[in-house]
Design an enzyme around this catalytic site. Structure first.
Site, mmCIF file in Angstrom:
data_model
loop_
_atom_site.group_PDB
_atom_site.id
_atom_site.type_symbol
_atom_site.label_atom_id
_atom_site.label_comp_id
_atom_site.label_asym_id
_atom_site.label_seq_id
_atom_site.Cartn_x
_atom_site.Cartn_y
_atom_site.Cartn_z
ATOM 1 N N TYR A 9 29.077 -17.435 20.814
ATOM 2 C CA TYR A 9 29.037 -17.987 19.640
ATOM 3 C C TYR A 9 29.157 -17.293 18.353
ATOM 4 C CZ TYR A 9 27.636 -20.943 15.625
ATOM 5 O OH TYR A 9 27.430 -21.468 14.518
ATOM 6 N N GLN B 267 31.826 -15.357 15.284
ATOM 7 C CA GLN B 267 31.784 -15.803 13.796
ATOM 8 C C GLN B 267 33.005 -15.189 13.122
ATOM 9 O OE1 GLN B 267 30.095 -18.403 12.816
ATOM 10 N NE2 GLN B 267 30.028 -18.994 14.838
ATOM 11 N N HIS C 54 25.428 -15.848 5.309
ATOM 12 C CA HIS C 54 24.376 -16.080 6.208
ATOM 13 C C HIS C 54 24.166 -14.910 7.504
ATOM 14 C CE1 HIS C 54 27.925 -18.274 7.725
ATOM 15 N NE2 HIS C 54 27.535 -18.128 8.960
#
Length: 142
Positions: A135, A139, A70
């Site tokens: 955030y 990852q 992703h």
């Protein structure tokens, strides 16, 4: 009895013709069937290509992370840009370009579709930009 109203503008306010704005979007989309396709040199290629497409759309990259299955983006853009059209261009241009540069990928995917047709997008307020940026940047650590 006059009211005094104090209005503070965030530091990253942009000025356009007839408007003042501060628009940030957190965008995420996945590969078809969450296949881990975006690895090694493909990851770097996708990142470079996405950044060039974002610049052509007049979107500023605040954070970007390419995971095996992703893509995470934090971008700033003008209010005239329709975010659904921008995401469609980002996904379509990147898939077309990636299939040309790495034709072996198309064989790994059923019917040759790189991206899942859906995506996630959320507006980000000035107070939470640092939270979303942290955030996205963390990852890789997880």
């Amino acid at each position: 009895m006059d009211k005094v109203i104090h209005f503070s503008m965030p530091n990253d306010v942009m000025y356009g013709r007839g408007c003042v704005y501060s628009l940030q979007y957190h965008i995420v989309w996945t590969t078809k069937y969450r296949k881990p396709i975006l690895i090694n040199n493909i990851e770097a290629d996708v990142k470079r290509h996405l950044i060039s497409v974002l610049h052509s759309l007049d979107m500023n990259v605040m954070a970007i992370e390419i995971m095996p299955d992703h893509v995470y983006l934090l971008v700033k853009c003008k209010p005239q840009l329709r975010i659904s059209d921008a995401i469609q261009q980002l996904k379509g241009n990147t898939a077309r370009w990636l299939f040309q540069k790495h034709p072996i990928i198309k064989k790994q995917l059923w019917k040759g579709h790189l991206w899942n047709p859906s995506y996630f997008v959320a507006t980000v307020s000035d107070r939470s930009i640092s939270q979303v940026r942290t955030y996205i940047n963390n990852q890789r650590i997880k």
